[in-house]
Enzyme design. Structure first.
Site, short mmCIF file in Angstrom:
data_model
loop_
_atom_site.label_atom_id
_atom_site.label_comp_id
_atom_site.label_asym_id
_atom_site.label_seq_id
_atom_site.Cartn_x
_atom_site.Cartn_y
_atom_site.Cartn_z
CB ALA A 11 -0.93 0.00 1.21
NE ARG A 16 13.12 4.95 0.75
CZ ARG A 16 13.47 3.90 1.49
NH1 ARG A 16 14.73 3.64 1.72
NH2 ARG A 16 12.55 3.10 1.99
CE LYS A 23 8.65 -0.11 -2.92
NZ LYS A 23 9.45 0.10 -1.69
CD GLN A 74 -2.46 0.37 5.16
OE1 GLN A 74 -1.69 0.03 4.26
NE2 GLN A 74 -2.05 0.64 6.38
N GLY A 79 0.71 2.69 8.63
CA GLY A 79 1.83 1.86 9.09
C GLY A 79 1.62 0.39 8.79
CE LYS A 354 -1.77 -6.48 -39.79
NZ LYS A 354 -2.92 -5.61 -39.97
CE1 TYR A 369 2.69 -4.00 -43.21
CE2 TYR A 369 1.04 -3.47 -44.86
CZ TYR A 369 1.37 -3.84 -43.57
OH TYR A 369 0.39 -4.06 -42.65
CB ALA A 383 13.01 -5.36 -54.46
C1 UD1 Z 1 9.96 -1.94 7.63
C2 UD1 Z 1 10.12 -2.38 9.09
C3 UD1 Z 1 11.60 -2.48 9.44
C4 UD1 Z 1 12.31 -3.39 8.47
C5 UD1 Z 1 12.07 -2.95 7.02
C6 UD1 Z 1 12.61 -3.96 6.07
C7 UD1 Z 1 8.17 -1.36 10.13
C8 UD1 Z 1 7.69 -0.30 11.05
N1 UD1 Z 1 9.49 -1.41 9.93
O1 UD1 Z 1 10.48 -0.62 7.54
O2 UD1 Z 1 11.73 -2.98 10.77
O3 UD1 Z 1 13.69 -3.40 8.75
O4 UD1 Z 1 10.65 -2.84 6.78
O5 UD1 Z 1 12.46 -3.53 4.75
O6 UD1 Z 1 7.40 -2.14 9.63
N2 UD1 Z 1 3.10 -0.66 3.83
C9 UD1 Z 1 1.72 -0.76 3.74
N3 UD1 Z 1 0.96 0.07 4.48
C10 UD1 Z 1 1.49 1.00 5.31
C11 UD1 Z 1 2.88 1.10 5.40
C12 UD1 Z 1 3.67 0.26 4.64
O7 UD1 Z 1 1.21 -1.59 3.00
O8 UD1 Z 1 0.71 1.73 5.97
C13 UD1 Z 1 3.92 -1.56 3.03
C14 UD1 Z 1 4.83 -0.84 2.08
O9 UD1 Z 1 4.22 -0.70 0.79
C15 UD1 Z 1 6.04 -1.76 2.01
C16 UD1 Z 1 6.04 -2.45 3.37
O10 UD1 Z 1 4.75 -2.26 3.92
O11 UD1 Z 1 5.89 -2.74 1.00
C17 UD1 Z 1 7.10 -1.92 4.30
O12 UD1 Z 1 6.85 -0.56 4.55
P1 UD1 Z 1 8.01 0.52 4.61
O13 UD1 Z 1 7.41 1.85 4.85
O14 UD1 Z 1 8.88 0.36 3.44
O15 UD1 Z 1 8.75 0.07 5.94
P2 UD1 Z 1 10.23 0.37 6.28
O16 UD1 Z 1 10.34 1.75 6.81
O17 UD1 Z 1 11.11 -0.01 5.18
CA CA Z 2 10.95 -0.80 2.73
#
Ligand code: UD1
Ligand code: CA
Length: 461
Positions: A11, A16, A23, A74, A79, A354, A369, A383
């Site tokens: 989600a 980055r 992504k 979501q 988080g 084609k 063609y 040709a």
């Molecule tokens: C997370 C872990 C970290 C770990 C790292 C490894 C947490 C808080 N931390 O950090 O301990 O070392 O991954 O890569 O989890 N996502 C959702 N919904 C959200 C937030 C994130 O689906 O609300 C998904 C993102 O798309 C991604 C994955 O969860 O695929 C991880 O989220 P990301 O924000 O990249 O976590 P990190 O900060 O990398």
């Molecule tokens: Ca990540």
């Protein structure tokens, strides 16, 4: 047997990447990151795969259409633990099971090792476990903290870690195993009391540890394959890793690949031993190349079948085409969707086809063609021959028989049929069917005016 359920977290925004495209929809050697991950997860035979989508949810859902996966949206994204909460209802419907949680951005995760960890977890009494990896530079990752017995006790995020905790090189890969429904009572206790104000999924581990210590971790043996793709640089590195592994496998199976560092071959391609692939070639999609074939430099082949002994010469683009045995295609040939050739066919430079079905031994050696056309066997296309297949509205078909001779610079205005053995004089525009065995010619008769140049000079003084 307990159920195996997989939850893919996809989600997040992927900030980055600095890209408009979500992504997980960036391609990794020809297929979206998320598709590569889903296909590899399917190898674990789970009963259910649920993907959490959020950012650009509709586009990501569309990319998953052809897979047997469910999605949950979501919104907003609060988080990683919140992502799990969002899928809770669907997970509770499953009753008892072992849940594997992976991020959507780890397409290269070593699936055999993951399967092994999954089995160990399933047979254990742990409520949750994670895959940790050791990193020389652990910056940005959640650090894995252990107790005196070496048991995982807590995961602390970079932003929340003390300087002492930051020295830990063992990090959370973001891959988890969890027992359902046991996990939910702990999930309810997660708060947003941290630097980022998010619901952190790794917080489950300290909650369980404090209650009954039923947590654990597995150490991933190939750290780089557990790392997510977060930037264009990481995407290019992951793609290079996969490319090298595809080429390595083909080399080990007896395919000759010259200057392999310049060759792009996608994982779904099959090439039989005894085929030769030259530098700077690109072979994509579901292409099959049989033994004895040679693909020359700067050619691209996409979703095509190239039968035994055929040569694709330099700078050709072969797409959705089936080429027979011992054919010579190119240089500079472009075959498009629906081109099907028999054996011993020659298509030379600057020939475009084609929806062209071309019989055994027929040739179009230069500058043509050929669209919406059926050509019999042993026919020679001169040709500059053009099938005029488009009347401004519709695509119309041309049929050409066996042993036909088509002179240079002929136009065939479709729909039109040329019978077996017919001859067409050079420069002819065919607008009517040509019966078998006849000569068709449509040119203005040539007129020579003798002495014309001399007279012109005199006129002009
Ligand atoms: C997370 C872990 C970290 C770990 C790292 C490894 C947490 C808080 N931390 O950090 O301990 O070392 O991954 O890569 O989890 N996502 C959702 N919904 C959200 C937030 C994130 O689906 O609300 C998904 C993102 O798309 C991604 C994955 O969860 O695929 C991880 O989220 P990301 O924000 O990249 O976590 P990190 O900060 O990398
Ligand atoms: Ca990540």
């Amino acid at each position: 047997m307990r159920k195996k359920i997989v939850l893919i977290l996809a989600a997040g925004k992927g900030t980055r990447m600095k890209s408009q495209t979500p992504k997980v929809l960036h391609t990794l050697l020809g297929k979206p990151i998320i598709s590569r991950l889903v296909e590899s997860i399917i190898a674990l035979n789970p009963q259910k795969i649920i993907v959490v989508v959020g950012h650009e949810a509709e586009i990501v859902k569309k990319a998953l259409e052809n897979y047997d996966v469910e999605t949950v949206v979501q919104e907003p994204q609060l988080g990683t633990a919140h992502a799990l909460m969002t899928a809770r209802k669907q997970l509770e419907e499953e009753g008892e099971g072992d849940l594997l949680i992976v991020s959507g951005d780890v397409p290269l995760v070593p699936i055999d090792e993951l399967g092994f960890f999954y089995k160990m977890f399933s047979e254990s009494s742990d409520i949750a476990s994670l895959v940790s990896i050791n990193l020389e530079n652990p910056y940005g990752y959640g650090r894995v903290l252990k107790d005196f017995e070496g048991r995982l006790r807590k995961v602390v995020e970079e932003k929340d870690a003390t300087p002492a905790q930051k020295t830990t090189k063992e990090v959370n890969s973001g891959i988890y195993f969890m027992k359902i429904p046991e996990i939910f009572e702990y999930l309810d206790k997660i708060t947003t009391k941290n630097e980022q104000g998010e619901y952190y999924l790794p917080d489950l581990f300290s909650l369980i540890y404090e209650k009954n210590k039923k947590v654990n971790s597995f150490k991933g043996s190939i750290p780089e394959r557990y790392l997510g793709i977060n930037s264009q640089f990481e995407l290019s590195r992951a793609e290079e890793w996969l490319r090298v592994s595809v080429i390595g496998k083909l080399l080990s199976e007896g395919v000759t690949i010259k200057m392999p560092d310049t060759v792009w071959i996608e994982p779904e391609v099959s090439i039989r031993s005894g085929a030769i692939i030259n530098p700077f070639t690109k072979i994509c999609g579901e292409t099959v190349i049989e033994t004895g074939c040679e693909v020359m430099s700067f050619s691209t082949i996409i979703d095509s079948k190239i039968d035994t002994g055929t040569i694709i010469r330099e700078y050709s683009l072969i797409e959705k085409t089936s080429v027979g045995k011992n054919c010579k295609i190119g240089p500079y040939c472009r075959t498009r969707e629906g081109t099907i050739t028999g054996n011993n066919v020659k298509l030379g430079n600057f020939v475009e086809t084609k929806k062209a079905i071309i019989g055994d031994g027929s040739k179009a050696n230069h500058l043509s063609y050929l669209g919406d056309v059926k050509i019999g066997s042993k026919t020679n296309v001169g040709a500059g021959t053009i099938t005029c297949n488009y009347d401004g509205k519709n695509k119309l078909e041309t049929q050409i028989g066996d042993n036909v001779f088509i002179g240079s610079d002929t136009q065939l205005v479709a729909p039109v049929k040329v019978g077996n053995g017919a001859y067409i004089g050079a420069g002819t525009t065919i607008t009517k069917d040509v019966p078998e065995g006849s000569l068709a010619i449509s040119r203005v008769n040539q007129k020579n005016i003798e002495g014309w140049v001399e007279k012109k000079k005199k006129r002009e003084g």
